[in-house]
Design a protein around this motif. Sequence first.
Motif, PDB file in Angstrom:
ATOM      1  N   GLN A 166       0.827  -1.198   0.000  1.00  0.00           N
ATOM      2  CA  GLN A 166       0.000   0.000   0.000  1.00  0.00           C
ATOM      3  C   GLN A 166       0.871   1.260   0.000  1.00  0.00           C
ATOM      4  O   GLN A 166       0.535   2.263  -0.628  1.00  0.00           O
ATOM      5  N   LEU A 167       2.008   1.200   0.739  1.00  0.00           N
ATOM      6  CA  LEU A 167       2.940   2.327   0.708  1.00  0.00           C
ATOM      7  C   LEU A 167       3.415   2.596  -0.719  1.00  0.00           C
ATOM      8  O   LEU A 167       3.496   3.752  -1.175  1.00  0.00           O
ATOM      9  N   LEU A 168       3.734   1.513  -1.435  1.00  0.00           N
ATOM     10  CA  LEU A 168       4.194   1.660  -2.815  1.00  0.00           C
ATOM     11  C   LEU A 168       3.088   2.234  -3.691  1.00  0.00           C
ATOM     12  O   LEU A 168       3.337   3.104  -4.546  1.00  0.00           O
ATOM     13  N   GLU A 169       1.853   1.778  -3.460  1.00  0.00           N
ATOM     14  CA  GLU A 169       0.725   2.298  -4.238  1.00  0.00           C
ATOM     15  C   GLU A 169       0.559   3.801  -4.024  1.00  0.00           C
ATOM     16  O   GLU A 169       0.380   4.573  -4.970  1.00  0.00           O
ATOM     17  N   ASP A 170       0.669   4.226  -2.744  1.00  0.00           N
ATOM     18  CA  ASP A 170       0.548   5.651  -2.445  1.00  0.00           C
ATOM     19  C   ASP A 170       1.723   6.431  -3.006  1.00  0.00           C
ATOM     20  O   ASP A 170       1.582   7.583  -3.448  1.00  0.00           O
ATOM     21  N   LEU A 171       2.898   5.809  -2.991  1.00  0.00           N
ATOM     22  CA  LEU A 171       4.073   6.471  -3.538  1.00  0.00           C
ATOM     23  C   LEU A 171       3.925   6.687  -5.040  1.00  0.00           C
ATOM     24  O   LEU A 171       4.212   7.777  -5.566  1.00  0.00           O
ATOM     25  N   LEU A 172       3.421   5.671  -5.748  1.00  0.00           N
ATOM     26  CA  LEU A 172       3.204   5.802  -7.186  1.00  0.00           C
ATOM     27  C   LEU A 172       2.145   6.852  -7.475  1.00  0.00           C
ATOM     28  O   LEU A 172       2.251   7.619  -8.450  1.00  0.00           O
ATOM     29  N   GLU A 173       1.129   6.905  -6.616  1.00  0.00           N
ATOM     30  CA  GLU A 173       0.088   7.917  -6.807  1.00  0.00           C
ATOM     31  C   GLU A 173       0.665   9.323  -6.632  1.00  0.00           C
ATOM     32  O   GLU A 173       0.325  10.258  -7.364  1.00  0.00           O
ATOM     33  N   ALA A 174       1.598   9.447  -5.643  1.00  0.00           N
ATOM     34  CA  ALA A 174       2.230  10.748  -5.430  1.00  0.00           C
ATOM     35  C   ALA A 174       3.107  11.133  -6.619  1.00  0.00           C
ATOM     36  O   ALA A 174       3.149  12.300  -7.034  1.00  0.00           O
ATOM     37  N   LEU A 175       3.813  10.146  -7.196  1.00  0.00           N
ATOM     38  CA  LEU A 175       4.624  10.419  -8.377  1.00  0.00           C
ATOM     39  C   LEU A 175       3.748  10.849  -9.548  1.00  0.00           C
ATOM     40  O   LEU A 175       4.086  11.765 -10.303  1.00  0.00           O
ATOM     41  N   ALA A 176       2.621  10.145  -9.705  1.00  0.00           N
ATOM     42  CA  ALA A 176       1.701  10.516 -10.793  1.00  0.00           C
ATOM     43  C   ALA A 176       1.167  11.927 -10.581  1.00  0.00           C
ATOM     44  O   ALA A 176       1.050  12.725 -11.522  1.00  0.00           O
ATOM     45  N   ALA A 177       0.832  12.245  -9.339  1.00  0.00           N
ATOM     46  CA  ALA A 177       0.301  13.574  -9.040  1.00  0.00           C
ATOM     47  C   ALA A 177       1.341  14.647  -9.327  1.00  0.00           C
ATOM     48  O   ALA A 177       1.015  15.753  -9.768  1.00  0.00           O
ATOM     49  N   SER A 178       2.612  14.305  -9.070  1.00  0.00           N
ATOM     50  CA  SER A 178       3.657  15.304  -9.298  1.00  0.00           C
ATOM     51  C   SER A 178       3.786  15.652 -10.765  1.00  0.00           C
ATOM     52  O   SER A 178       4.235  16.743 -11.111  1.00  0.00           O
ATOM     53  N   ARG A 179       3.412  14.724 -11.651  1.00  0.00           N
ATOM     54  CA  ARG A 179       3.511  15.005 -13.083  1.00  0.00           C
ATOM     55  C   ARG A 179       2.279  15.752 -13.594  1.00  0.00           C
ATOM     56  O   ARG A 179       2.325  16.393 -14.624  1.00  0.00           O
ATOM     57  N   ARG A 180       1.169  15.623 -12.815  1.00  0.00           N
ATOM     58  CA  ARG A 180      -0.052  16.296 -13.270  1.00  0.00           C
ATOM     59  C   ARG A 180      -0.146  17.725 -12.748  1.00  0.00           C
ATOM     60  O   ARG A 180      -0.901  18.529 -13.254  1.00  0.00           O
ATOM     61  N   VAL A 181       0.623  18.019 -11.690  1.00  0.00           N
ATOM     62  CA  VAL A 181       0.479  19.316 -11.024  1.00  0.00           C
ATOM     63  C   VAL A 181       1.623  20.233 -11.423  1.00  0.00           C
ATOM     64  O   VAL A 181       2.786  19.833 -11.404  1.00  0.00           O
ATOM     65  N   GLU A 182       1.302  21.440 -11.756  1.00  0.00           N
ATOM     66  CA  GLU A 182       2.335  22.425 -12.032  1.00  0.00           C
ATOM     67  C   GLU A 182       2.929  22.885 -10.704  1.00  0.00           C
ATOM     68  O   GLU A 182       2.209  23.078  -9.730  1.00  0.00           O
ATOM     69  N   PRO A 183       4.217  23.073 -10.650  1.00  0.00           N
ATOM     70  CA  PRO A 183       4.852  23.503  -9.400  1.00  0.00           C
ATOM     71  C   PRO A 183       4.550  24.950  -9.084  1.00  0.00           C
ATOM     72  O   PRO A 183       5.366  25.840  -9.269  1.00  0.00           O
ATOM     73  N   ARG A 184       3.319  25.235  -8.656  1.00  0.00           N
ATOM     74  CA  ARG A 184       2.947  26.597  -8.295  1.00  0.00           C
ATOM     75  C   ARG A 184       2.283  26.558  -6.927  1.00  0.00           C
ATOM     76  O   ARG A 184       1.808  25.510  -6.479  1.00  0.00           O
ATOM     77  N   ALA A 185       2.227  27.714  -6.304  1.00  0.00           N
ATOM     78  CA  ALA A 185       1.667  27.797  -4.964  1.00  0.00           C
ATOM     79  C   ALA A 185       0.208  27.391  -4.970  1.00  0.00           C
ATOM     80  O   ALA A 185      -0.566  27.841  -5.803  1.00  0.00           O
ATOM     81  N   GLY A 186      -0.134  26.540  -4.018  1.00  0.00           N
ATOM     82  CA  GLY A 186      -1.523  26.116  -3.873  1.00  0.00           C
ATOM     83  C   GLY A 186      -1.939  25.058  -4.833  1.00  0.00           C
ATOM     84  O   GLY A 186      -3.086  24.640  -4.833  1.00  0.00           O
ATOM     85  N   GLY A 187      -1.065  24.549  -5.683  1.00  0.00           N
ATOM     86  CA  GLY A 187      -1.477  23.562  -6.669  1.00  0.00           C
ATOM     87  C   GLY A 187      -1.067  22.155  -6.347  1.00  0.00           C
ATOM     88  O   GLY A 187      -1.152  21.291  -7.208  1.00  0.00           O
TER      89      GLY A 187
END
Length: 513
Positions: free
Chosen positions: A47-68
């Motif tokens: 489950q940790l790995l699943e959440d980690l992959l989800e976080a990696l996916a989110a990092s590619r979908r989100v622009e590095p801006r404040a509040g995003g």
Amino acid sequence: METSITARLRSCERDVLERWTRRVLEDPRATKAQRAGGPMLAREVPQLLEDLLEALAASRRVEPRAGGDGELYSASARVEEHARLCVAQGRCIAGALRELSHLRAAVIEVCAEQGISLGVREAQVLHAIVDASMLTSALEIETATRAALEDSAARLRLATRAGGVGVWDYDTVTGKLRWDDRTREVAGLDAKSEVRYELFLSGIHPDDRARVEEAVQRSQSPESGGEYSVEYRVVGLCDGVERWIAVQGRTFFDAAGRSVRMIGTAIDISERKRAEAARREELVLRDRFMAALSHYLRTPLTSIALAASVLDHHGHLTPQQARYVERIAASARRMARTINDLLELTRSSLGGGIPIAPRPEDLHIVCKSAVDELRAAHPGATIQLDLQGSGAGTWDPERIAQLVTNLVQNALDYADPGSAVRVGVRPRGDDLLIEVHNEGPAIAPELLQTLFDAFHQAPVGGRSSTGRGLGLGLFIAHQIAKAHGGALEVDSKAERGTTFTARLPRREAAAGG
């Protein structure tokens, strides 16, 4: 592009878990239990790995801006929650951190093998999330550990306070001492004064100070095991009251074997010491009284025995009168033996043992003389004597005769009616053994430990000794054997009777007086 990388990572999820498991089990720091039962986080890591992959996916979908970064933050929070769960289940912090580190390495290795290129953003997220998970684990475990220590310390304080135990801590490098309230109370010190080693020494009674310093110095050597245990007097640093205390502690050493710390306890044992002193004084007074009484009774008893002897030889008595006179004489002899036993007990108690005057003597002659006297005193009893080897040696003949008399008298008292008492003298190495055997009931095993104590009269087979009266015969025989550098032992079994064996070295024993 983002979703394809995430999809490729998910397709390799099994490879990541297998590599992670292999890395954990091959880690040289892994315990035997881990190698046998598998990783401790085996249920949590998928489950940790699943959440980690989800976080990696989110990092590619989100622009590095404040509040995003809300989606990324949510995925990171789930990873940290899993870390808290591991801690709550009592995981070992070192093992948990190692396994989380191996998870990060497994993800990176699989990405490299599969040609999955992580951008700077994804790499930062990977490291940040794993680091956050490890930090969360460490903080949670630290919090739980601190709470457990505080709870343990509170219970220890309660227990020591209830038991009147003081606790102290000595920094052997700086010389600073920490005493709790009870230790200060025992030492007669107020609550505000600073405690140092020099102050501690100044509060020890002058007659005990050198002994305590020696005990401290001895505990500073690793060869001593760091043990520190000593009883001594203190003179209150503020109240001036003299007290006895018992101190126990342990020294701790660094890797080079240097003392760095001592911790221990202090207990006020003044009441116990006062009770012991009162008991010693009571025993001394008792022994002195018994000695005075014994000497006082000897003079009239001698007169009685002398008068009975005169009547027996010159009284022209009738048969009945002669029996009365013999009864008086027998009672006088028994009373004389009792008085002599009391005097021996007093000498042993006050002088540290029964005094002896050893000289070259044939033990066979000594034992034969003692047995002949016993045969005359007990004409109806059968006393057999077996002498083997040479009886030459250095002993106190009067004391050895007393030892033989006491052992044979004891055997006669407890022997089966009509059975013989056997006395044997034989060599064994540099010693001579005197063995006295009788048939009869066995001595109970629980009575053997106190058999040679003064005033001991153990019932054997439902009956007690009737010959000596005070229960000092075996005690005196034991003391005589010890005074000669030997020992007195007993073997008692129902099927073979009871045998007392006195072991006496042939060499010259030190005379006592």
